[in-house]
Each structure stands twice: as structure tokens, then as C-alpha cells.
Design a protein around this motif. Structure first.
Motif, PDB file in Angstrom:
ATOM      1  N   ASP A 107       0.824  -1.214   0.000  1.00  0.00           N
ATOM      2  CA  ASP A 107       0.000   0.000   0.000  1.00  0.00           C
ATOM      3  C   ASP A 107       0.852   1.256   0.000  1.00  0.00           C
ATOM      4  OD1 ASP A 107      -2.250  -1.478  -0.051  1.00  0.00           O
ATOM      5  OD2 ASP A 107      -2.713  -1.260   2.089  1.00  0.00           O
ATOM      6  N   CYS A 108       1.823   1.292   0.910  1.00  0.00           N
ATOM      7  CA  CYS A 108       2.647   2.496   1.014  1.00  0.00           C
ATOM      8  C   CYS A 108       3.505   2.672  -0.231  1.00  0.00           C
ATOM      9  CB  CYS A 108       3.520   2.448   2.263  1.00  0.00           C
ATOM     10  SG  CYS A 108       2.540   2.536   3.762  1.00  0.00           S
ATOM     11  N   GLN A 109       4.004   1.560  -0.768  1.00  0.00           N
ATOM     12  CA  GLN A 109       4.828   1.681  -1.959  1.00  0.00           C
ATOM     13  C   GLN A 109       4.017   2.209  -3.134  1.00  0.00           C
ATOM     14  OE1 GLN A 109       7.815  -1.087  -2.793  1.00  0.00           O
ATOM     15  NE2 GLN A 109       8.272  -0.107  -4.712  1.00  0.00           N
ATOM     16  N   SER A 110       2.807   1.707  -3.305  1.00  0.00           N
ATOM     17  CA  SER A 110       2.045   2.182  -4.464  1.00  0.00           C
ATOM     18  C   SER A 110       1.631   3.636  -4.253  1.00  0.00           C
ATOM     19  CB  SER A 110       0.852   1.279  -4.789  1.00  0.00           C
ATOM     20  OG  SER A 110       0.030   1.144  -3.680  1.00  0.00           O
ATOM     21  N   ARG A 111       1.369   4.009  -2.992  1.00  0.00           N
ATOM     22  CA  ARG A 111       1.097   5.426  -2.728  1.00  0.00           C
ATOM     23  C   ARG A 111       2.303   6.281  -3.099  1.00  0.00           C
ATOM     24  NH1 ARG A 111      -2.202   4.457   1.560  1.00  0.00           N
ATOM     25  NH2 ARG A 111      -0.495   4.167   3.003  1.00  0.00           N
ATOM     26  N   GLN A 112       3.482   5.797  -2.716  1.00  0.00           N
ATOM     27  CA  GLN A 112       4.703   6.557  -2.999  1.00  0.00           C
ATOM     28  C   GLN A 112       4.958   6.655  -4.508  1.00  0.00           C
ATOM     29  OE1 GLN A 112       8.746   5.046  -2.355  1.00  0.00           O
ATOM     30  NE2 GLN A 112       8.846   6.392  -0.584  1.00  0.00           N
ATOM     31  N   GLU A 113       4.738   5.519  -5.200  1.00  0.00           N
ATOM     32  CA  GLU A 113       4.954   5.530  -6.646  1.00  0.00           C
ATOM     33  C   GLU A 113       3.966   6.447  -7.341  1.00  0.00           C
ATOM     34  OE1 GLU A 113       5.005   1.410  -7.557  1.00  0.00           O
ATOM     35  OE2 GLU A 113       7.113   1.216  -7.004  1.00  0.00           O
ATOM     36  N   GLN A 114       2.743   6.448  -6.833  1.00  0.00           N
ATOM     37  CA  GLN A 114       1.731   7.330  -7.392  1.00  0.00           C
ATOM     38  C   GLN A 114       2.159   8.789  -7.220  1.00  0.00           C
ATOM     39  OE1 GLN A 114      -0.828   6.081  -9.126  1.00  0.00           O
ATOM     40  NE2 GLN A 114      -1.014   8.206  -9.736  1.00  0.00           N
ATOM     41  N   ALA A 115       2.663   9.112  -6.047  1.00  0.00           N
ATOM     42  CA  ALA A 115       3.111  10.479  -5.765  1.00  0.00           C
ATOM     43  C   ALA A 115       4.267  10.866  -6.685  1.00  0.00           C
ATOM     44  CB  ALA A 115       3.527  10.607  -4.312  1.00  0.00           C
ATOM     45  N   GLN A 116       5.194   9.909  -6.879  1.00  0.00           N
ATOM     46  CA  GLN A 116       6.330  10.188  -7.760  1.00  0.00           C
ATOM     47  C   GLN A 116       5.864  10.370  -9.192  1.00  0.00           C
ATOM     48  OE1 GLN A 116       8.979   6.975  -6.972  1.00  0.00           O
ATOM     49  NE2 GLN A 116       9.972   8.010  -5.256  1.00  0.00           N
ATOM     50  N   ALA A 121       4.957  14.410 -13.644  1.00  0.00           N
ATOM     51  CA  ALA A 121       4.049  15.146 -14.514  1.00  0.00           C
ATOM     52  C   ALA A 121       4.215  14.821 -15.996  1.00  0.00           C
ATOM     53  CB  ALA A 121       4.185  16.652 -14.289  1.00  0.00           C
ATOM     54  N   GLY A 122       3.768  13.654 -16.374  1.00  0.00           N
ATOM     55  CA  GLY A 122       3.784  13.304 -17.780  1.00  0.00           C
ATOM     56  C   GLY A 122       5.051  12.595 -18.220  1.00  0.00           C
ATOM     57  N   GLY A 123       6.131  12.699 -17.426  1.00  0.00           N
ATOM     58  CA  GLY A 123       7.361  12.003 -17.772  1.00  0.00           C
ATOM     59  C   GLY A 123       7.146  10.505 -17.694  1.00  0.00           C
ATOM     60  N   ARG A 124       7.793   9.779 -18.588  1.00  0.00           N
ATOM     61  CA  ARG A 124       7.619   8.328 -18.553  1.00  0.00           C
ATOM     62  C   ARG A 124       8.474   7.739 -17.445  1.00  0.00           C
ATOM     63  NH1 ARG A 124       7.442   4.951 -23.816  1.00  0.00           N
ATOM     64  NH2 ARG A 124       9.660   5.077 -23.508  1.00  0.00           N
ATOM     65  N   ARG A 125       7.934   6.708 -16.805  1.00  0.00           N
ATOM     66  CA  ARG A 125       8.638   6.163 -15.659  1.00  0.00           C
ATOM     67  C   ARG A 125       8.474   4.658 -15.666  1.00  0.00           C
ATOM     68  NH1 ARG A 125      10.243   6.389 -10.425  1.00  0.00           N
ATOM     69  NH2 ARG A 125       9.067   4.845  -9.292  1.00  0.00           N
TER      70      ARG A 125
END
Ligand SMILES: [Zn+2]
Length: 132
Positions: A107-116, A121-125
């Protein structure tokens, strides 16, 4: 997590580190190959290969660092190992067995990845937890 589990994850980490250390060095760029007369058209390709190799190498060094940090955590703060650094809930055992160096629960990791991802902002990751 009891002593036996800690020892088990420590061994997993050590084995993983060994595997990464033994990985072959990145491929040489095309233009260094002795028999190659590098065509102008091939130059971008050579540069791309070199970039891929260097990114892969960076990822490898990053993984080794994470692994070493996890081993340190087991040695120095065994009570903390296996707990999410963010919410302090135990990380799923299955997840730890796959990636014994993780410090966040799903949960925390996906929250963090979402924030990143939002910050980028539109950059591919690319999300690379680990590579084989
Ligand atoms: Zn968490």
C-alpha cells in the motif's frame, strides 16, 4: 519475526547480492569493437546500446545498495526488519521472500509511486523493483 526468519532473509539477501555481483559487466559500445568500422548510421544505435548498458549497471548498483542496507537493518535493528517504514505494519511474507530488501508495504509503496508519478508530470517512468 523470530531469529530463524531473520537468518533466512539474511541468507536470501546475501545470495541475491552474490548473484548481482557476479553479473557480467555491461556490453562494450559498438565503436570499440576492433573489427567494426562504425558507420555514421550506426552511431545512434551504438549510443543507445551504451545508454542501456549504463542504466542497467546503475540499477544493479542500486539493488546492491538496497540489499546491503537490508542486511544492516537485520543486524542492527532486527525488530524493525520486515515492518513497513511508513505505516509500521508487517510487510507480507510473500513480498519479503521475493524482494527481501523492500522497506515499504504494498500500500505504502504504491502510494509513494503514485506520488512520484504525479510529480514527474507526464514524464515516462519505469517501475523496476528488481531485475533478473
Ligand atoms: Zn505501509
Amino acid at each position: 519475526m523470530d531469529q530463524k526468519d531473520l537468518e533466512y532473509f539474511r541468507l536470501l539477501l546475501l545470495a541475491r547480492r552474490e548473484a548481482l555481483m557476479d553479473a557480467p559487466p555491461p556490453v562494450e559500445p559498438l565503436r570499440d569493437a576492433p573489427t567494426d568500422k562504425v558507420d555514421e548510421d550506426l552511431q545512434p544505435l551504438a549510443e543507445m546500446n551504451q545508454m542501456i548498458a549504463s542504466n542497467r549497471n546503475k540499477a544493479r548498483l542500486g539493488s546492491i545498495r538496497l540489499i546491503e542496507e537490508a542486511i544492516e537493518r537485520i543486524d542492527e535493528e532486527p525488530d524493525e526488519y520486515g515492518l513497513c517504514l511508513s505505516c509500521e505494519e508487517p510487510i507480507m511474507r510473500r513480498r519479503l521472500e521475493l524482494m527481501p530488501w523492500v522497506t515499504l508495504c504494498v500500500d505504502c509503496q504504491s502510494r509513494q509511486e503514485q506520488a512520484q508519478a504525479n510529480r514527474a508530470a507526464g514524464g515516462r517512468r519505469h517501475i523496476t523493483d528488481y531485475e533478473d
